[in-house]
Design a protein around this motif. Structure first.
Motif, short mmCIF file in Angstrom:
data_model
loop_
_atom_site.label_atom_id
_atom_site.label_comp_id
_atom_site.label_asym_id
_atom_site.label_seq_id
_atom_site.Cartn_x
_atom_site.Cartn_y
_atom_site.Cartn_z
N GLN A 143 17.75 3.52 -6.19
CA GLN A 143 17.47 4.34 -5.01
C GLN A 143 16.19 5.13 -5.26
O GLN A 143 16.23 6.31 -5.63
CB GLN A 143 18.64 5.28 -4.71
CG GLN A 143 19.92 4.54 -4.34
CD GLN A 143 21.07 5.49 -4.02
OE1 GLN A 143 21.15 6.59 -4.56
NE2 GLN A 143 21.95 5.06 -3.14
N PRO A 144 15.03 4.49 -5.09
CA PRO A 144 13.75 5.17 -5.37
C PRO A 144 13.53 6.36 -4.45
O PRO A 144 14.00 6.39 -3.31
CB PRO A 144 12.72 4.06 -5.12
CG PRO A 144 13.40 3.09 -4.22
CD PRO A 144 14.84 3.13 -4.60
N LEU A 145 12.82 7.36 -4.98
CA LEU A 145 12.53 8.58 -4.23
C LEU A 145 11.02 8.70 -4.04
O LEU A 145 10.23 8.14 -4.80
CB LEU A 145 13.04 9.80 -4.99
CG LEU A 145 14.52 9.81 -5.41
CD1 LEU A 145 14.81 11.06 -6.22
CD2 LEU A 145 15.42 9.74 -4.18
N ASN A 146 10.62 9.46 -3.02
CA ASN A 146 9.21 9.81 -2.90
C ASN A 146 8.97 11.12 -3.64
O ASN A 146 9.90 11.73 -4.19
CB ASN A 146 8.77 9.89 -1.44
CG ASN A 146 9.59 10.91 -0.64
OD1 ASN A 146 10.02 11.94 -1.18
ND2 ASN A 146 9.79 10.64 0.64
N GLN A 182 0.83 -1.20 0.00
CA GLN A 182 0.00 0.00 0.00
C GLN A 182 0.86 1.25 0.00
O GLN A 182 0.58 2.22 -0.71
CB GLN A 182 -0.93 -0.01 1.24
CG GLN A 182 -1.80 1.23 1.38
CD GLN A 182 -2.76 1.40 0.22
OE1 GLN A 182 -3.13 0.42 -0.42
NE2 GLN A 182 -3.17 2.63 -0.05
N ALA A 183 1.94 1.25 0.79
CA ALA A 183 2.85 2.40 0.83
C ALA A 183 3.50 2.62 -0.53
O ALA A 183 3.67 3.77 -0.96
CB ALA A 183 3.91 2.18 1.91
N ARG A 185 3.26 5.92 -2.91
CA ARG A 185 4.46 6.63 -3.36
C ARG A 185 4.41 6.89 -4.87
O ARG A 185 4.66 8.00 -5.34
CB ARG A 185 5.71 5.80 -3.02
CG ARG A 185 7.03 6.49 -3.38
CD ARG A 185 8.20 5.56 -3.12
NE ARG A 185 8.29 4.52 -4.12
CZ ARG A 185 8.93 4.65 -5.28
NH1 ARG A 185 9.53 5.79 -5.59
NH2 ARG A 185 8.99 3.65 -6.13
N LEU A 186 4.06 5.83 -5.65
CA LEU A 186 3.99 5.98 -7.10
C LEU A 186 2.88 6.94 -7.52
O LEU A 186 3.05 7.73 -8.45
CB LEU A 186 3.78 4.61 -7.75
CG LEU A 186 4.95 3.62 -7.61
CD1 LEU A 186 4.57 2.26 -8.17
CD2 LEU A 186 6.19 4.15 -8.31
N GLN A 187 1.75 6.88 -6.84
CA GLN A 187 0.64 7.78 -7.17
C GLN A 187 1.03 9.24 -6.92
O GLN A 187 0.67 10.13 -7.68
CB GLN A 187 -0.60 7.41 -6.36
CG GLN A 187 -1.26 6.11 -6.83
CD GLN A 187 -2.35 5.64 -5.90
OE1 GLN A 187 -2.55 6.20 -4.82
NE2 GLN A 187 -3.07 4.61 -6.30
N ALA A 188 1.78 9.50 -5.84
CA ALA A 188 2.21 10.86 -5.52
C ALA A 188 3.16 11.39 -6.59
O ALA A 188 3.09 12.55 -7.00
CB ALA A 188 2.86 10.91 -4.15
N ILE A 189 4.06 10.52 -7.06
CA ILE A 189 4.99 10.92 -8.12
C ILE A 189 4.24 11.22 -9.41
O ILE A 189 4.53 12.20 -10.11
CB ILE A 189 6.05 9.83 -8.34
CG1 ILE A 189 7.01 9.77 -7.15
CG2 ILE A 189 6.84 10.08 -9.63
CD1 ILE A 189 8.05 8.67 -7.23
N GLU A 190 3.25 10.38 -9.74
CA GLU A 190 2.47 10.60 -10.95
C GLU A 190 1.72 11.93 -10.91
O GLU A 190 1.44 12.53 -11.95
CB GLU A 190 1.47 9.45 -11.13
CG GLU A 190 2.15 8.14 -11.52
CD GLU A 190 1.20 6.95 -11.46
OE1 GLU A 190 1.65 5.84 -11.83
OE2 GLU A 190 0.04 7.13 -11.06
#
Length: 398
Positions: free
Chosen positions: A325-328, A295-296, A300-305
């Motif tokens: 090194q993924p980012l939020n 879920q987290a 995270r991906l939805q916020a980036i989109e």
């Protein structure tokens, strides 16, 4: 085998034993899976009572030439095609195959149970059939969903074919058995043609945890999260998790009013006394952790989109989403601002150099500018003004 190897070797949810020259026995007590599941974060195998298709078929080769093979089943089922593959492999064995339902043969395990030349139900055991189901996680359009429905229908038809072949009933009748869930006890299964006889060789103990999250069949706890309906006759225990038979060395007994009571003060004592009980706790905690992590990750991906259209460098966005090194979203926004500031600083520096280069340079006379010397100074002044305005926009930085 070395002690270290024995410790590292996982205990399988089935065992295959040679009884004599002509007979072998298989006990299948666990969940049917295509392969042992692994932790999404660590890549390590998840502990549990898993009957893995590839391992089982490989081990089956050791006894496939026996004249008599007795298969005891106590399983909640699991992966449909893994169960179907095991069924097909057992069905073609040269020897006489006898399947015995020791407590529960549900879902994919009900398919495996049908592989026996003789199918035996204990009087208190349960056979459960239902239509296939699956967990969907992604974005789907109408055509995607239609394709998934078509796949599910194909899966159901394969199961219906097995039940119809083994029961002698029509496919339409077997289709009715798979609508919702159908639970059959010993004689009911025989009457439906899905078993051959009822026996009383194995006492069947079946109960539910008080939260109904676990069905405990002959001491083995199975999650009920994929069961839509559970027979009302199954008793509910007073504890939230399955009880087990404690080992003598793990008990601590204290005299209280003439009664012996067990006390467990450490996790090691709980594990020693109730190994399956503790294993279910640990697996449930891992499942909850994986769900929370998934879920987290979605958030995270939805916020980036939500901000990626405002960022020109799409490679930066891609690395933020899926890189090592993924980012939020906040980190990506800061990185994009820092890169933009560097670009603007470089532009400013270039403009300053161009401005310096124009000092003291006089334009060559031409027809268009003759008689207008003020125009040359105006051009230089406009460039210097632009540089000063840009400095102001950047907070006075160079």
């Amino acid at each position: 085998m070395a002690l270290e190897q024995m410790i590292d070797t996982p205990v399988k949810a089935y065992n295959i034993a040679v009884i004599d020259d002509d007979t072998a026995e298989i006990n299948m007590y666990g969940e049917v899976v295509s392969r042992i599941p692994v932790d999404w974060w660590t890549g390590e195998k998840i502990p549990g009572n898993f009957i893995a298709l590839d391992e089982f078929l490989e081990d089956l080769k050791e006894i496939e030439d026996k004249a008599n093979i007795n298969i005891h089943i106590n399983s909640v089922g699991g992966d449909f095609y893994a169960g179907l593959a095991i069924y097909n492999r057992l069905k073609v064995l040269a020897g006489n195959v006898t399947t015995i339902n020791d407590g529960l043969a549900a879902s994919a395990a009900s398919i495996i149970f049908q592989a026996g030349n003789t199918r035996k139900m204990n009087a208190g055991s349960n056979l459960m059939m239902h239509g296939v189901s699956g967990l969907l996680f992604d974005y789907y359009n109408v055509e995607d969903l239609k394709a998934i429905i078509k796949q599910f229908q194909a899966h159901n038809n394969a199961a219906i074919g097995v039940f119809a072949e083994r029961s002698g009933r029509t496919k339409e009748e077997c289709k009715g058995l798979m609508q919702g869930e159908t639970w059959l006890t010993g004689q009911d299964a025989v009457d439906a043609g899905l078993a051959d006889e009822v026996i009383d060789s194995t006492p069947v103990s079946m109960s539910l945890s008080n939260d109904k999250h676990f069905l405990i069949s002959n001491g083995i706890a199975f999650s009920t999260n994929r069961m839509h309906s559970i027979p009302q006759g199954i008793p509910v225990t007073n504890c939230a998790l399955p009880a087990g038979k404690p080992q003598d060395h793990a008990n601590k007994k204290t005299e209280t009013g003439g009664e012996n009571k067990m006390e467990f003060k450490t996790m090691e004592e709980w594990k020693a006394a109730f190994p399956e009980f503790v294993e279910q706790i640990e697996n449930a905690a891992k499942e909850a952790g994986r769900a929370e992590g998934a879920q987290a990750e979605r958030e995270r991906l939805q916020a980036i989109e939500g901000i990626e259209n405002a960022i020109a460098d799409k490679e930066v966005v891609k690395n933020a989403k899926y890189g090592e090194q993924p980012l939020n979203a906040e980190q990506l926004a800061l990185l994009a601002m820092q890169q933009e500031a560097k670009i603007k600083a470089a532009v400013l520096q270039s403009m300053e150099k161009d401005g310096e280069a124009t000092k003291g340079v006089e334009a060559a006379p031409n027809n268009g500018n003759e008689g207008n010397p003020a125009d040359e100074s105006n051009d230089s002044e406009m460039i210097n003004n632009a540089v000063e305005i840009f400095k102001t926009m950047m907070g006075g930085k160079k």
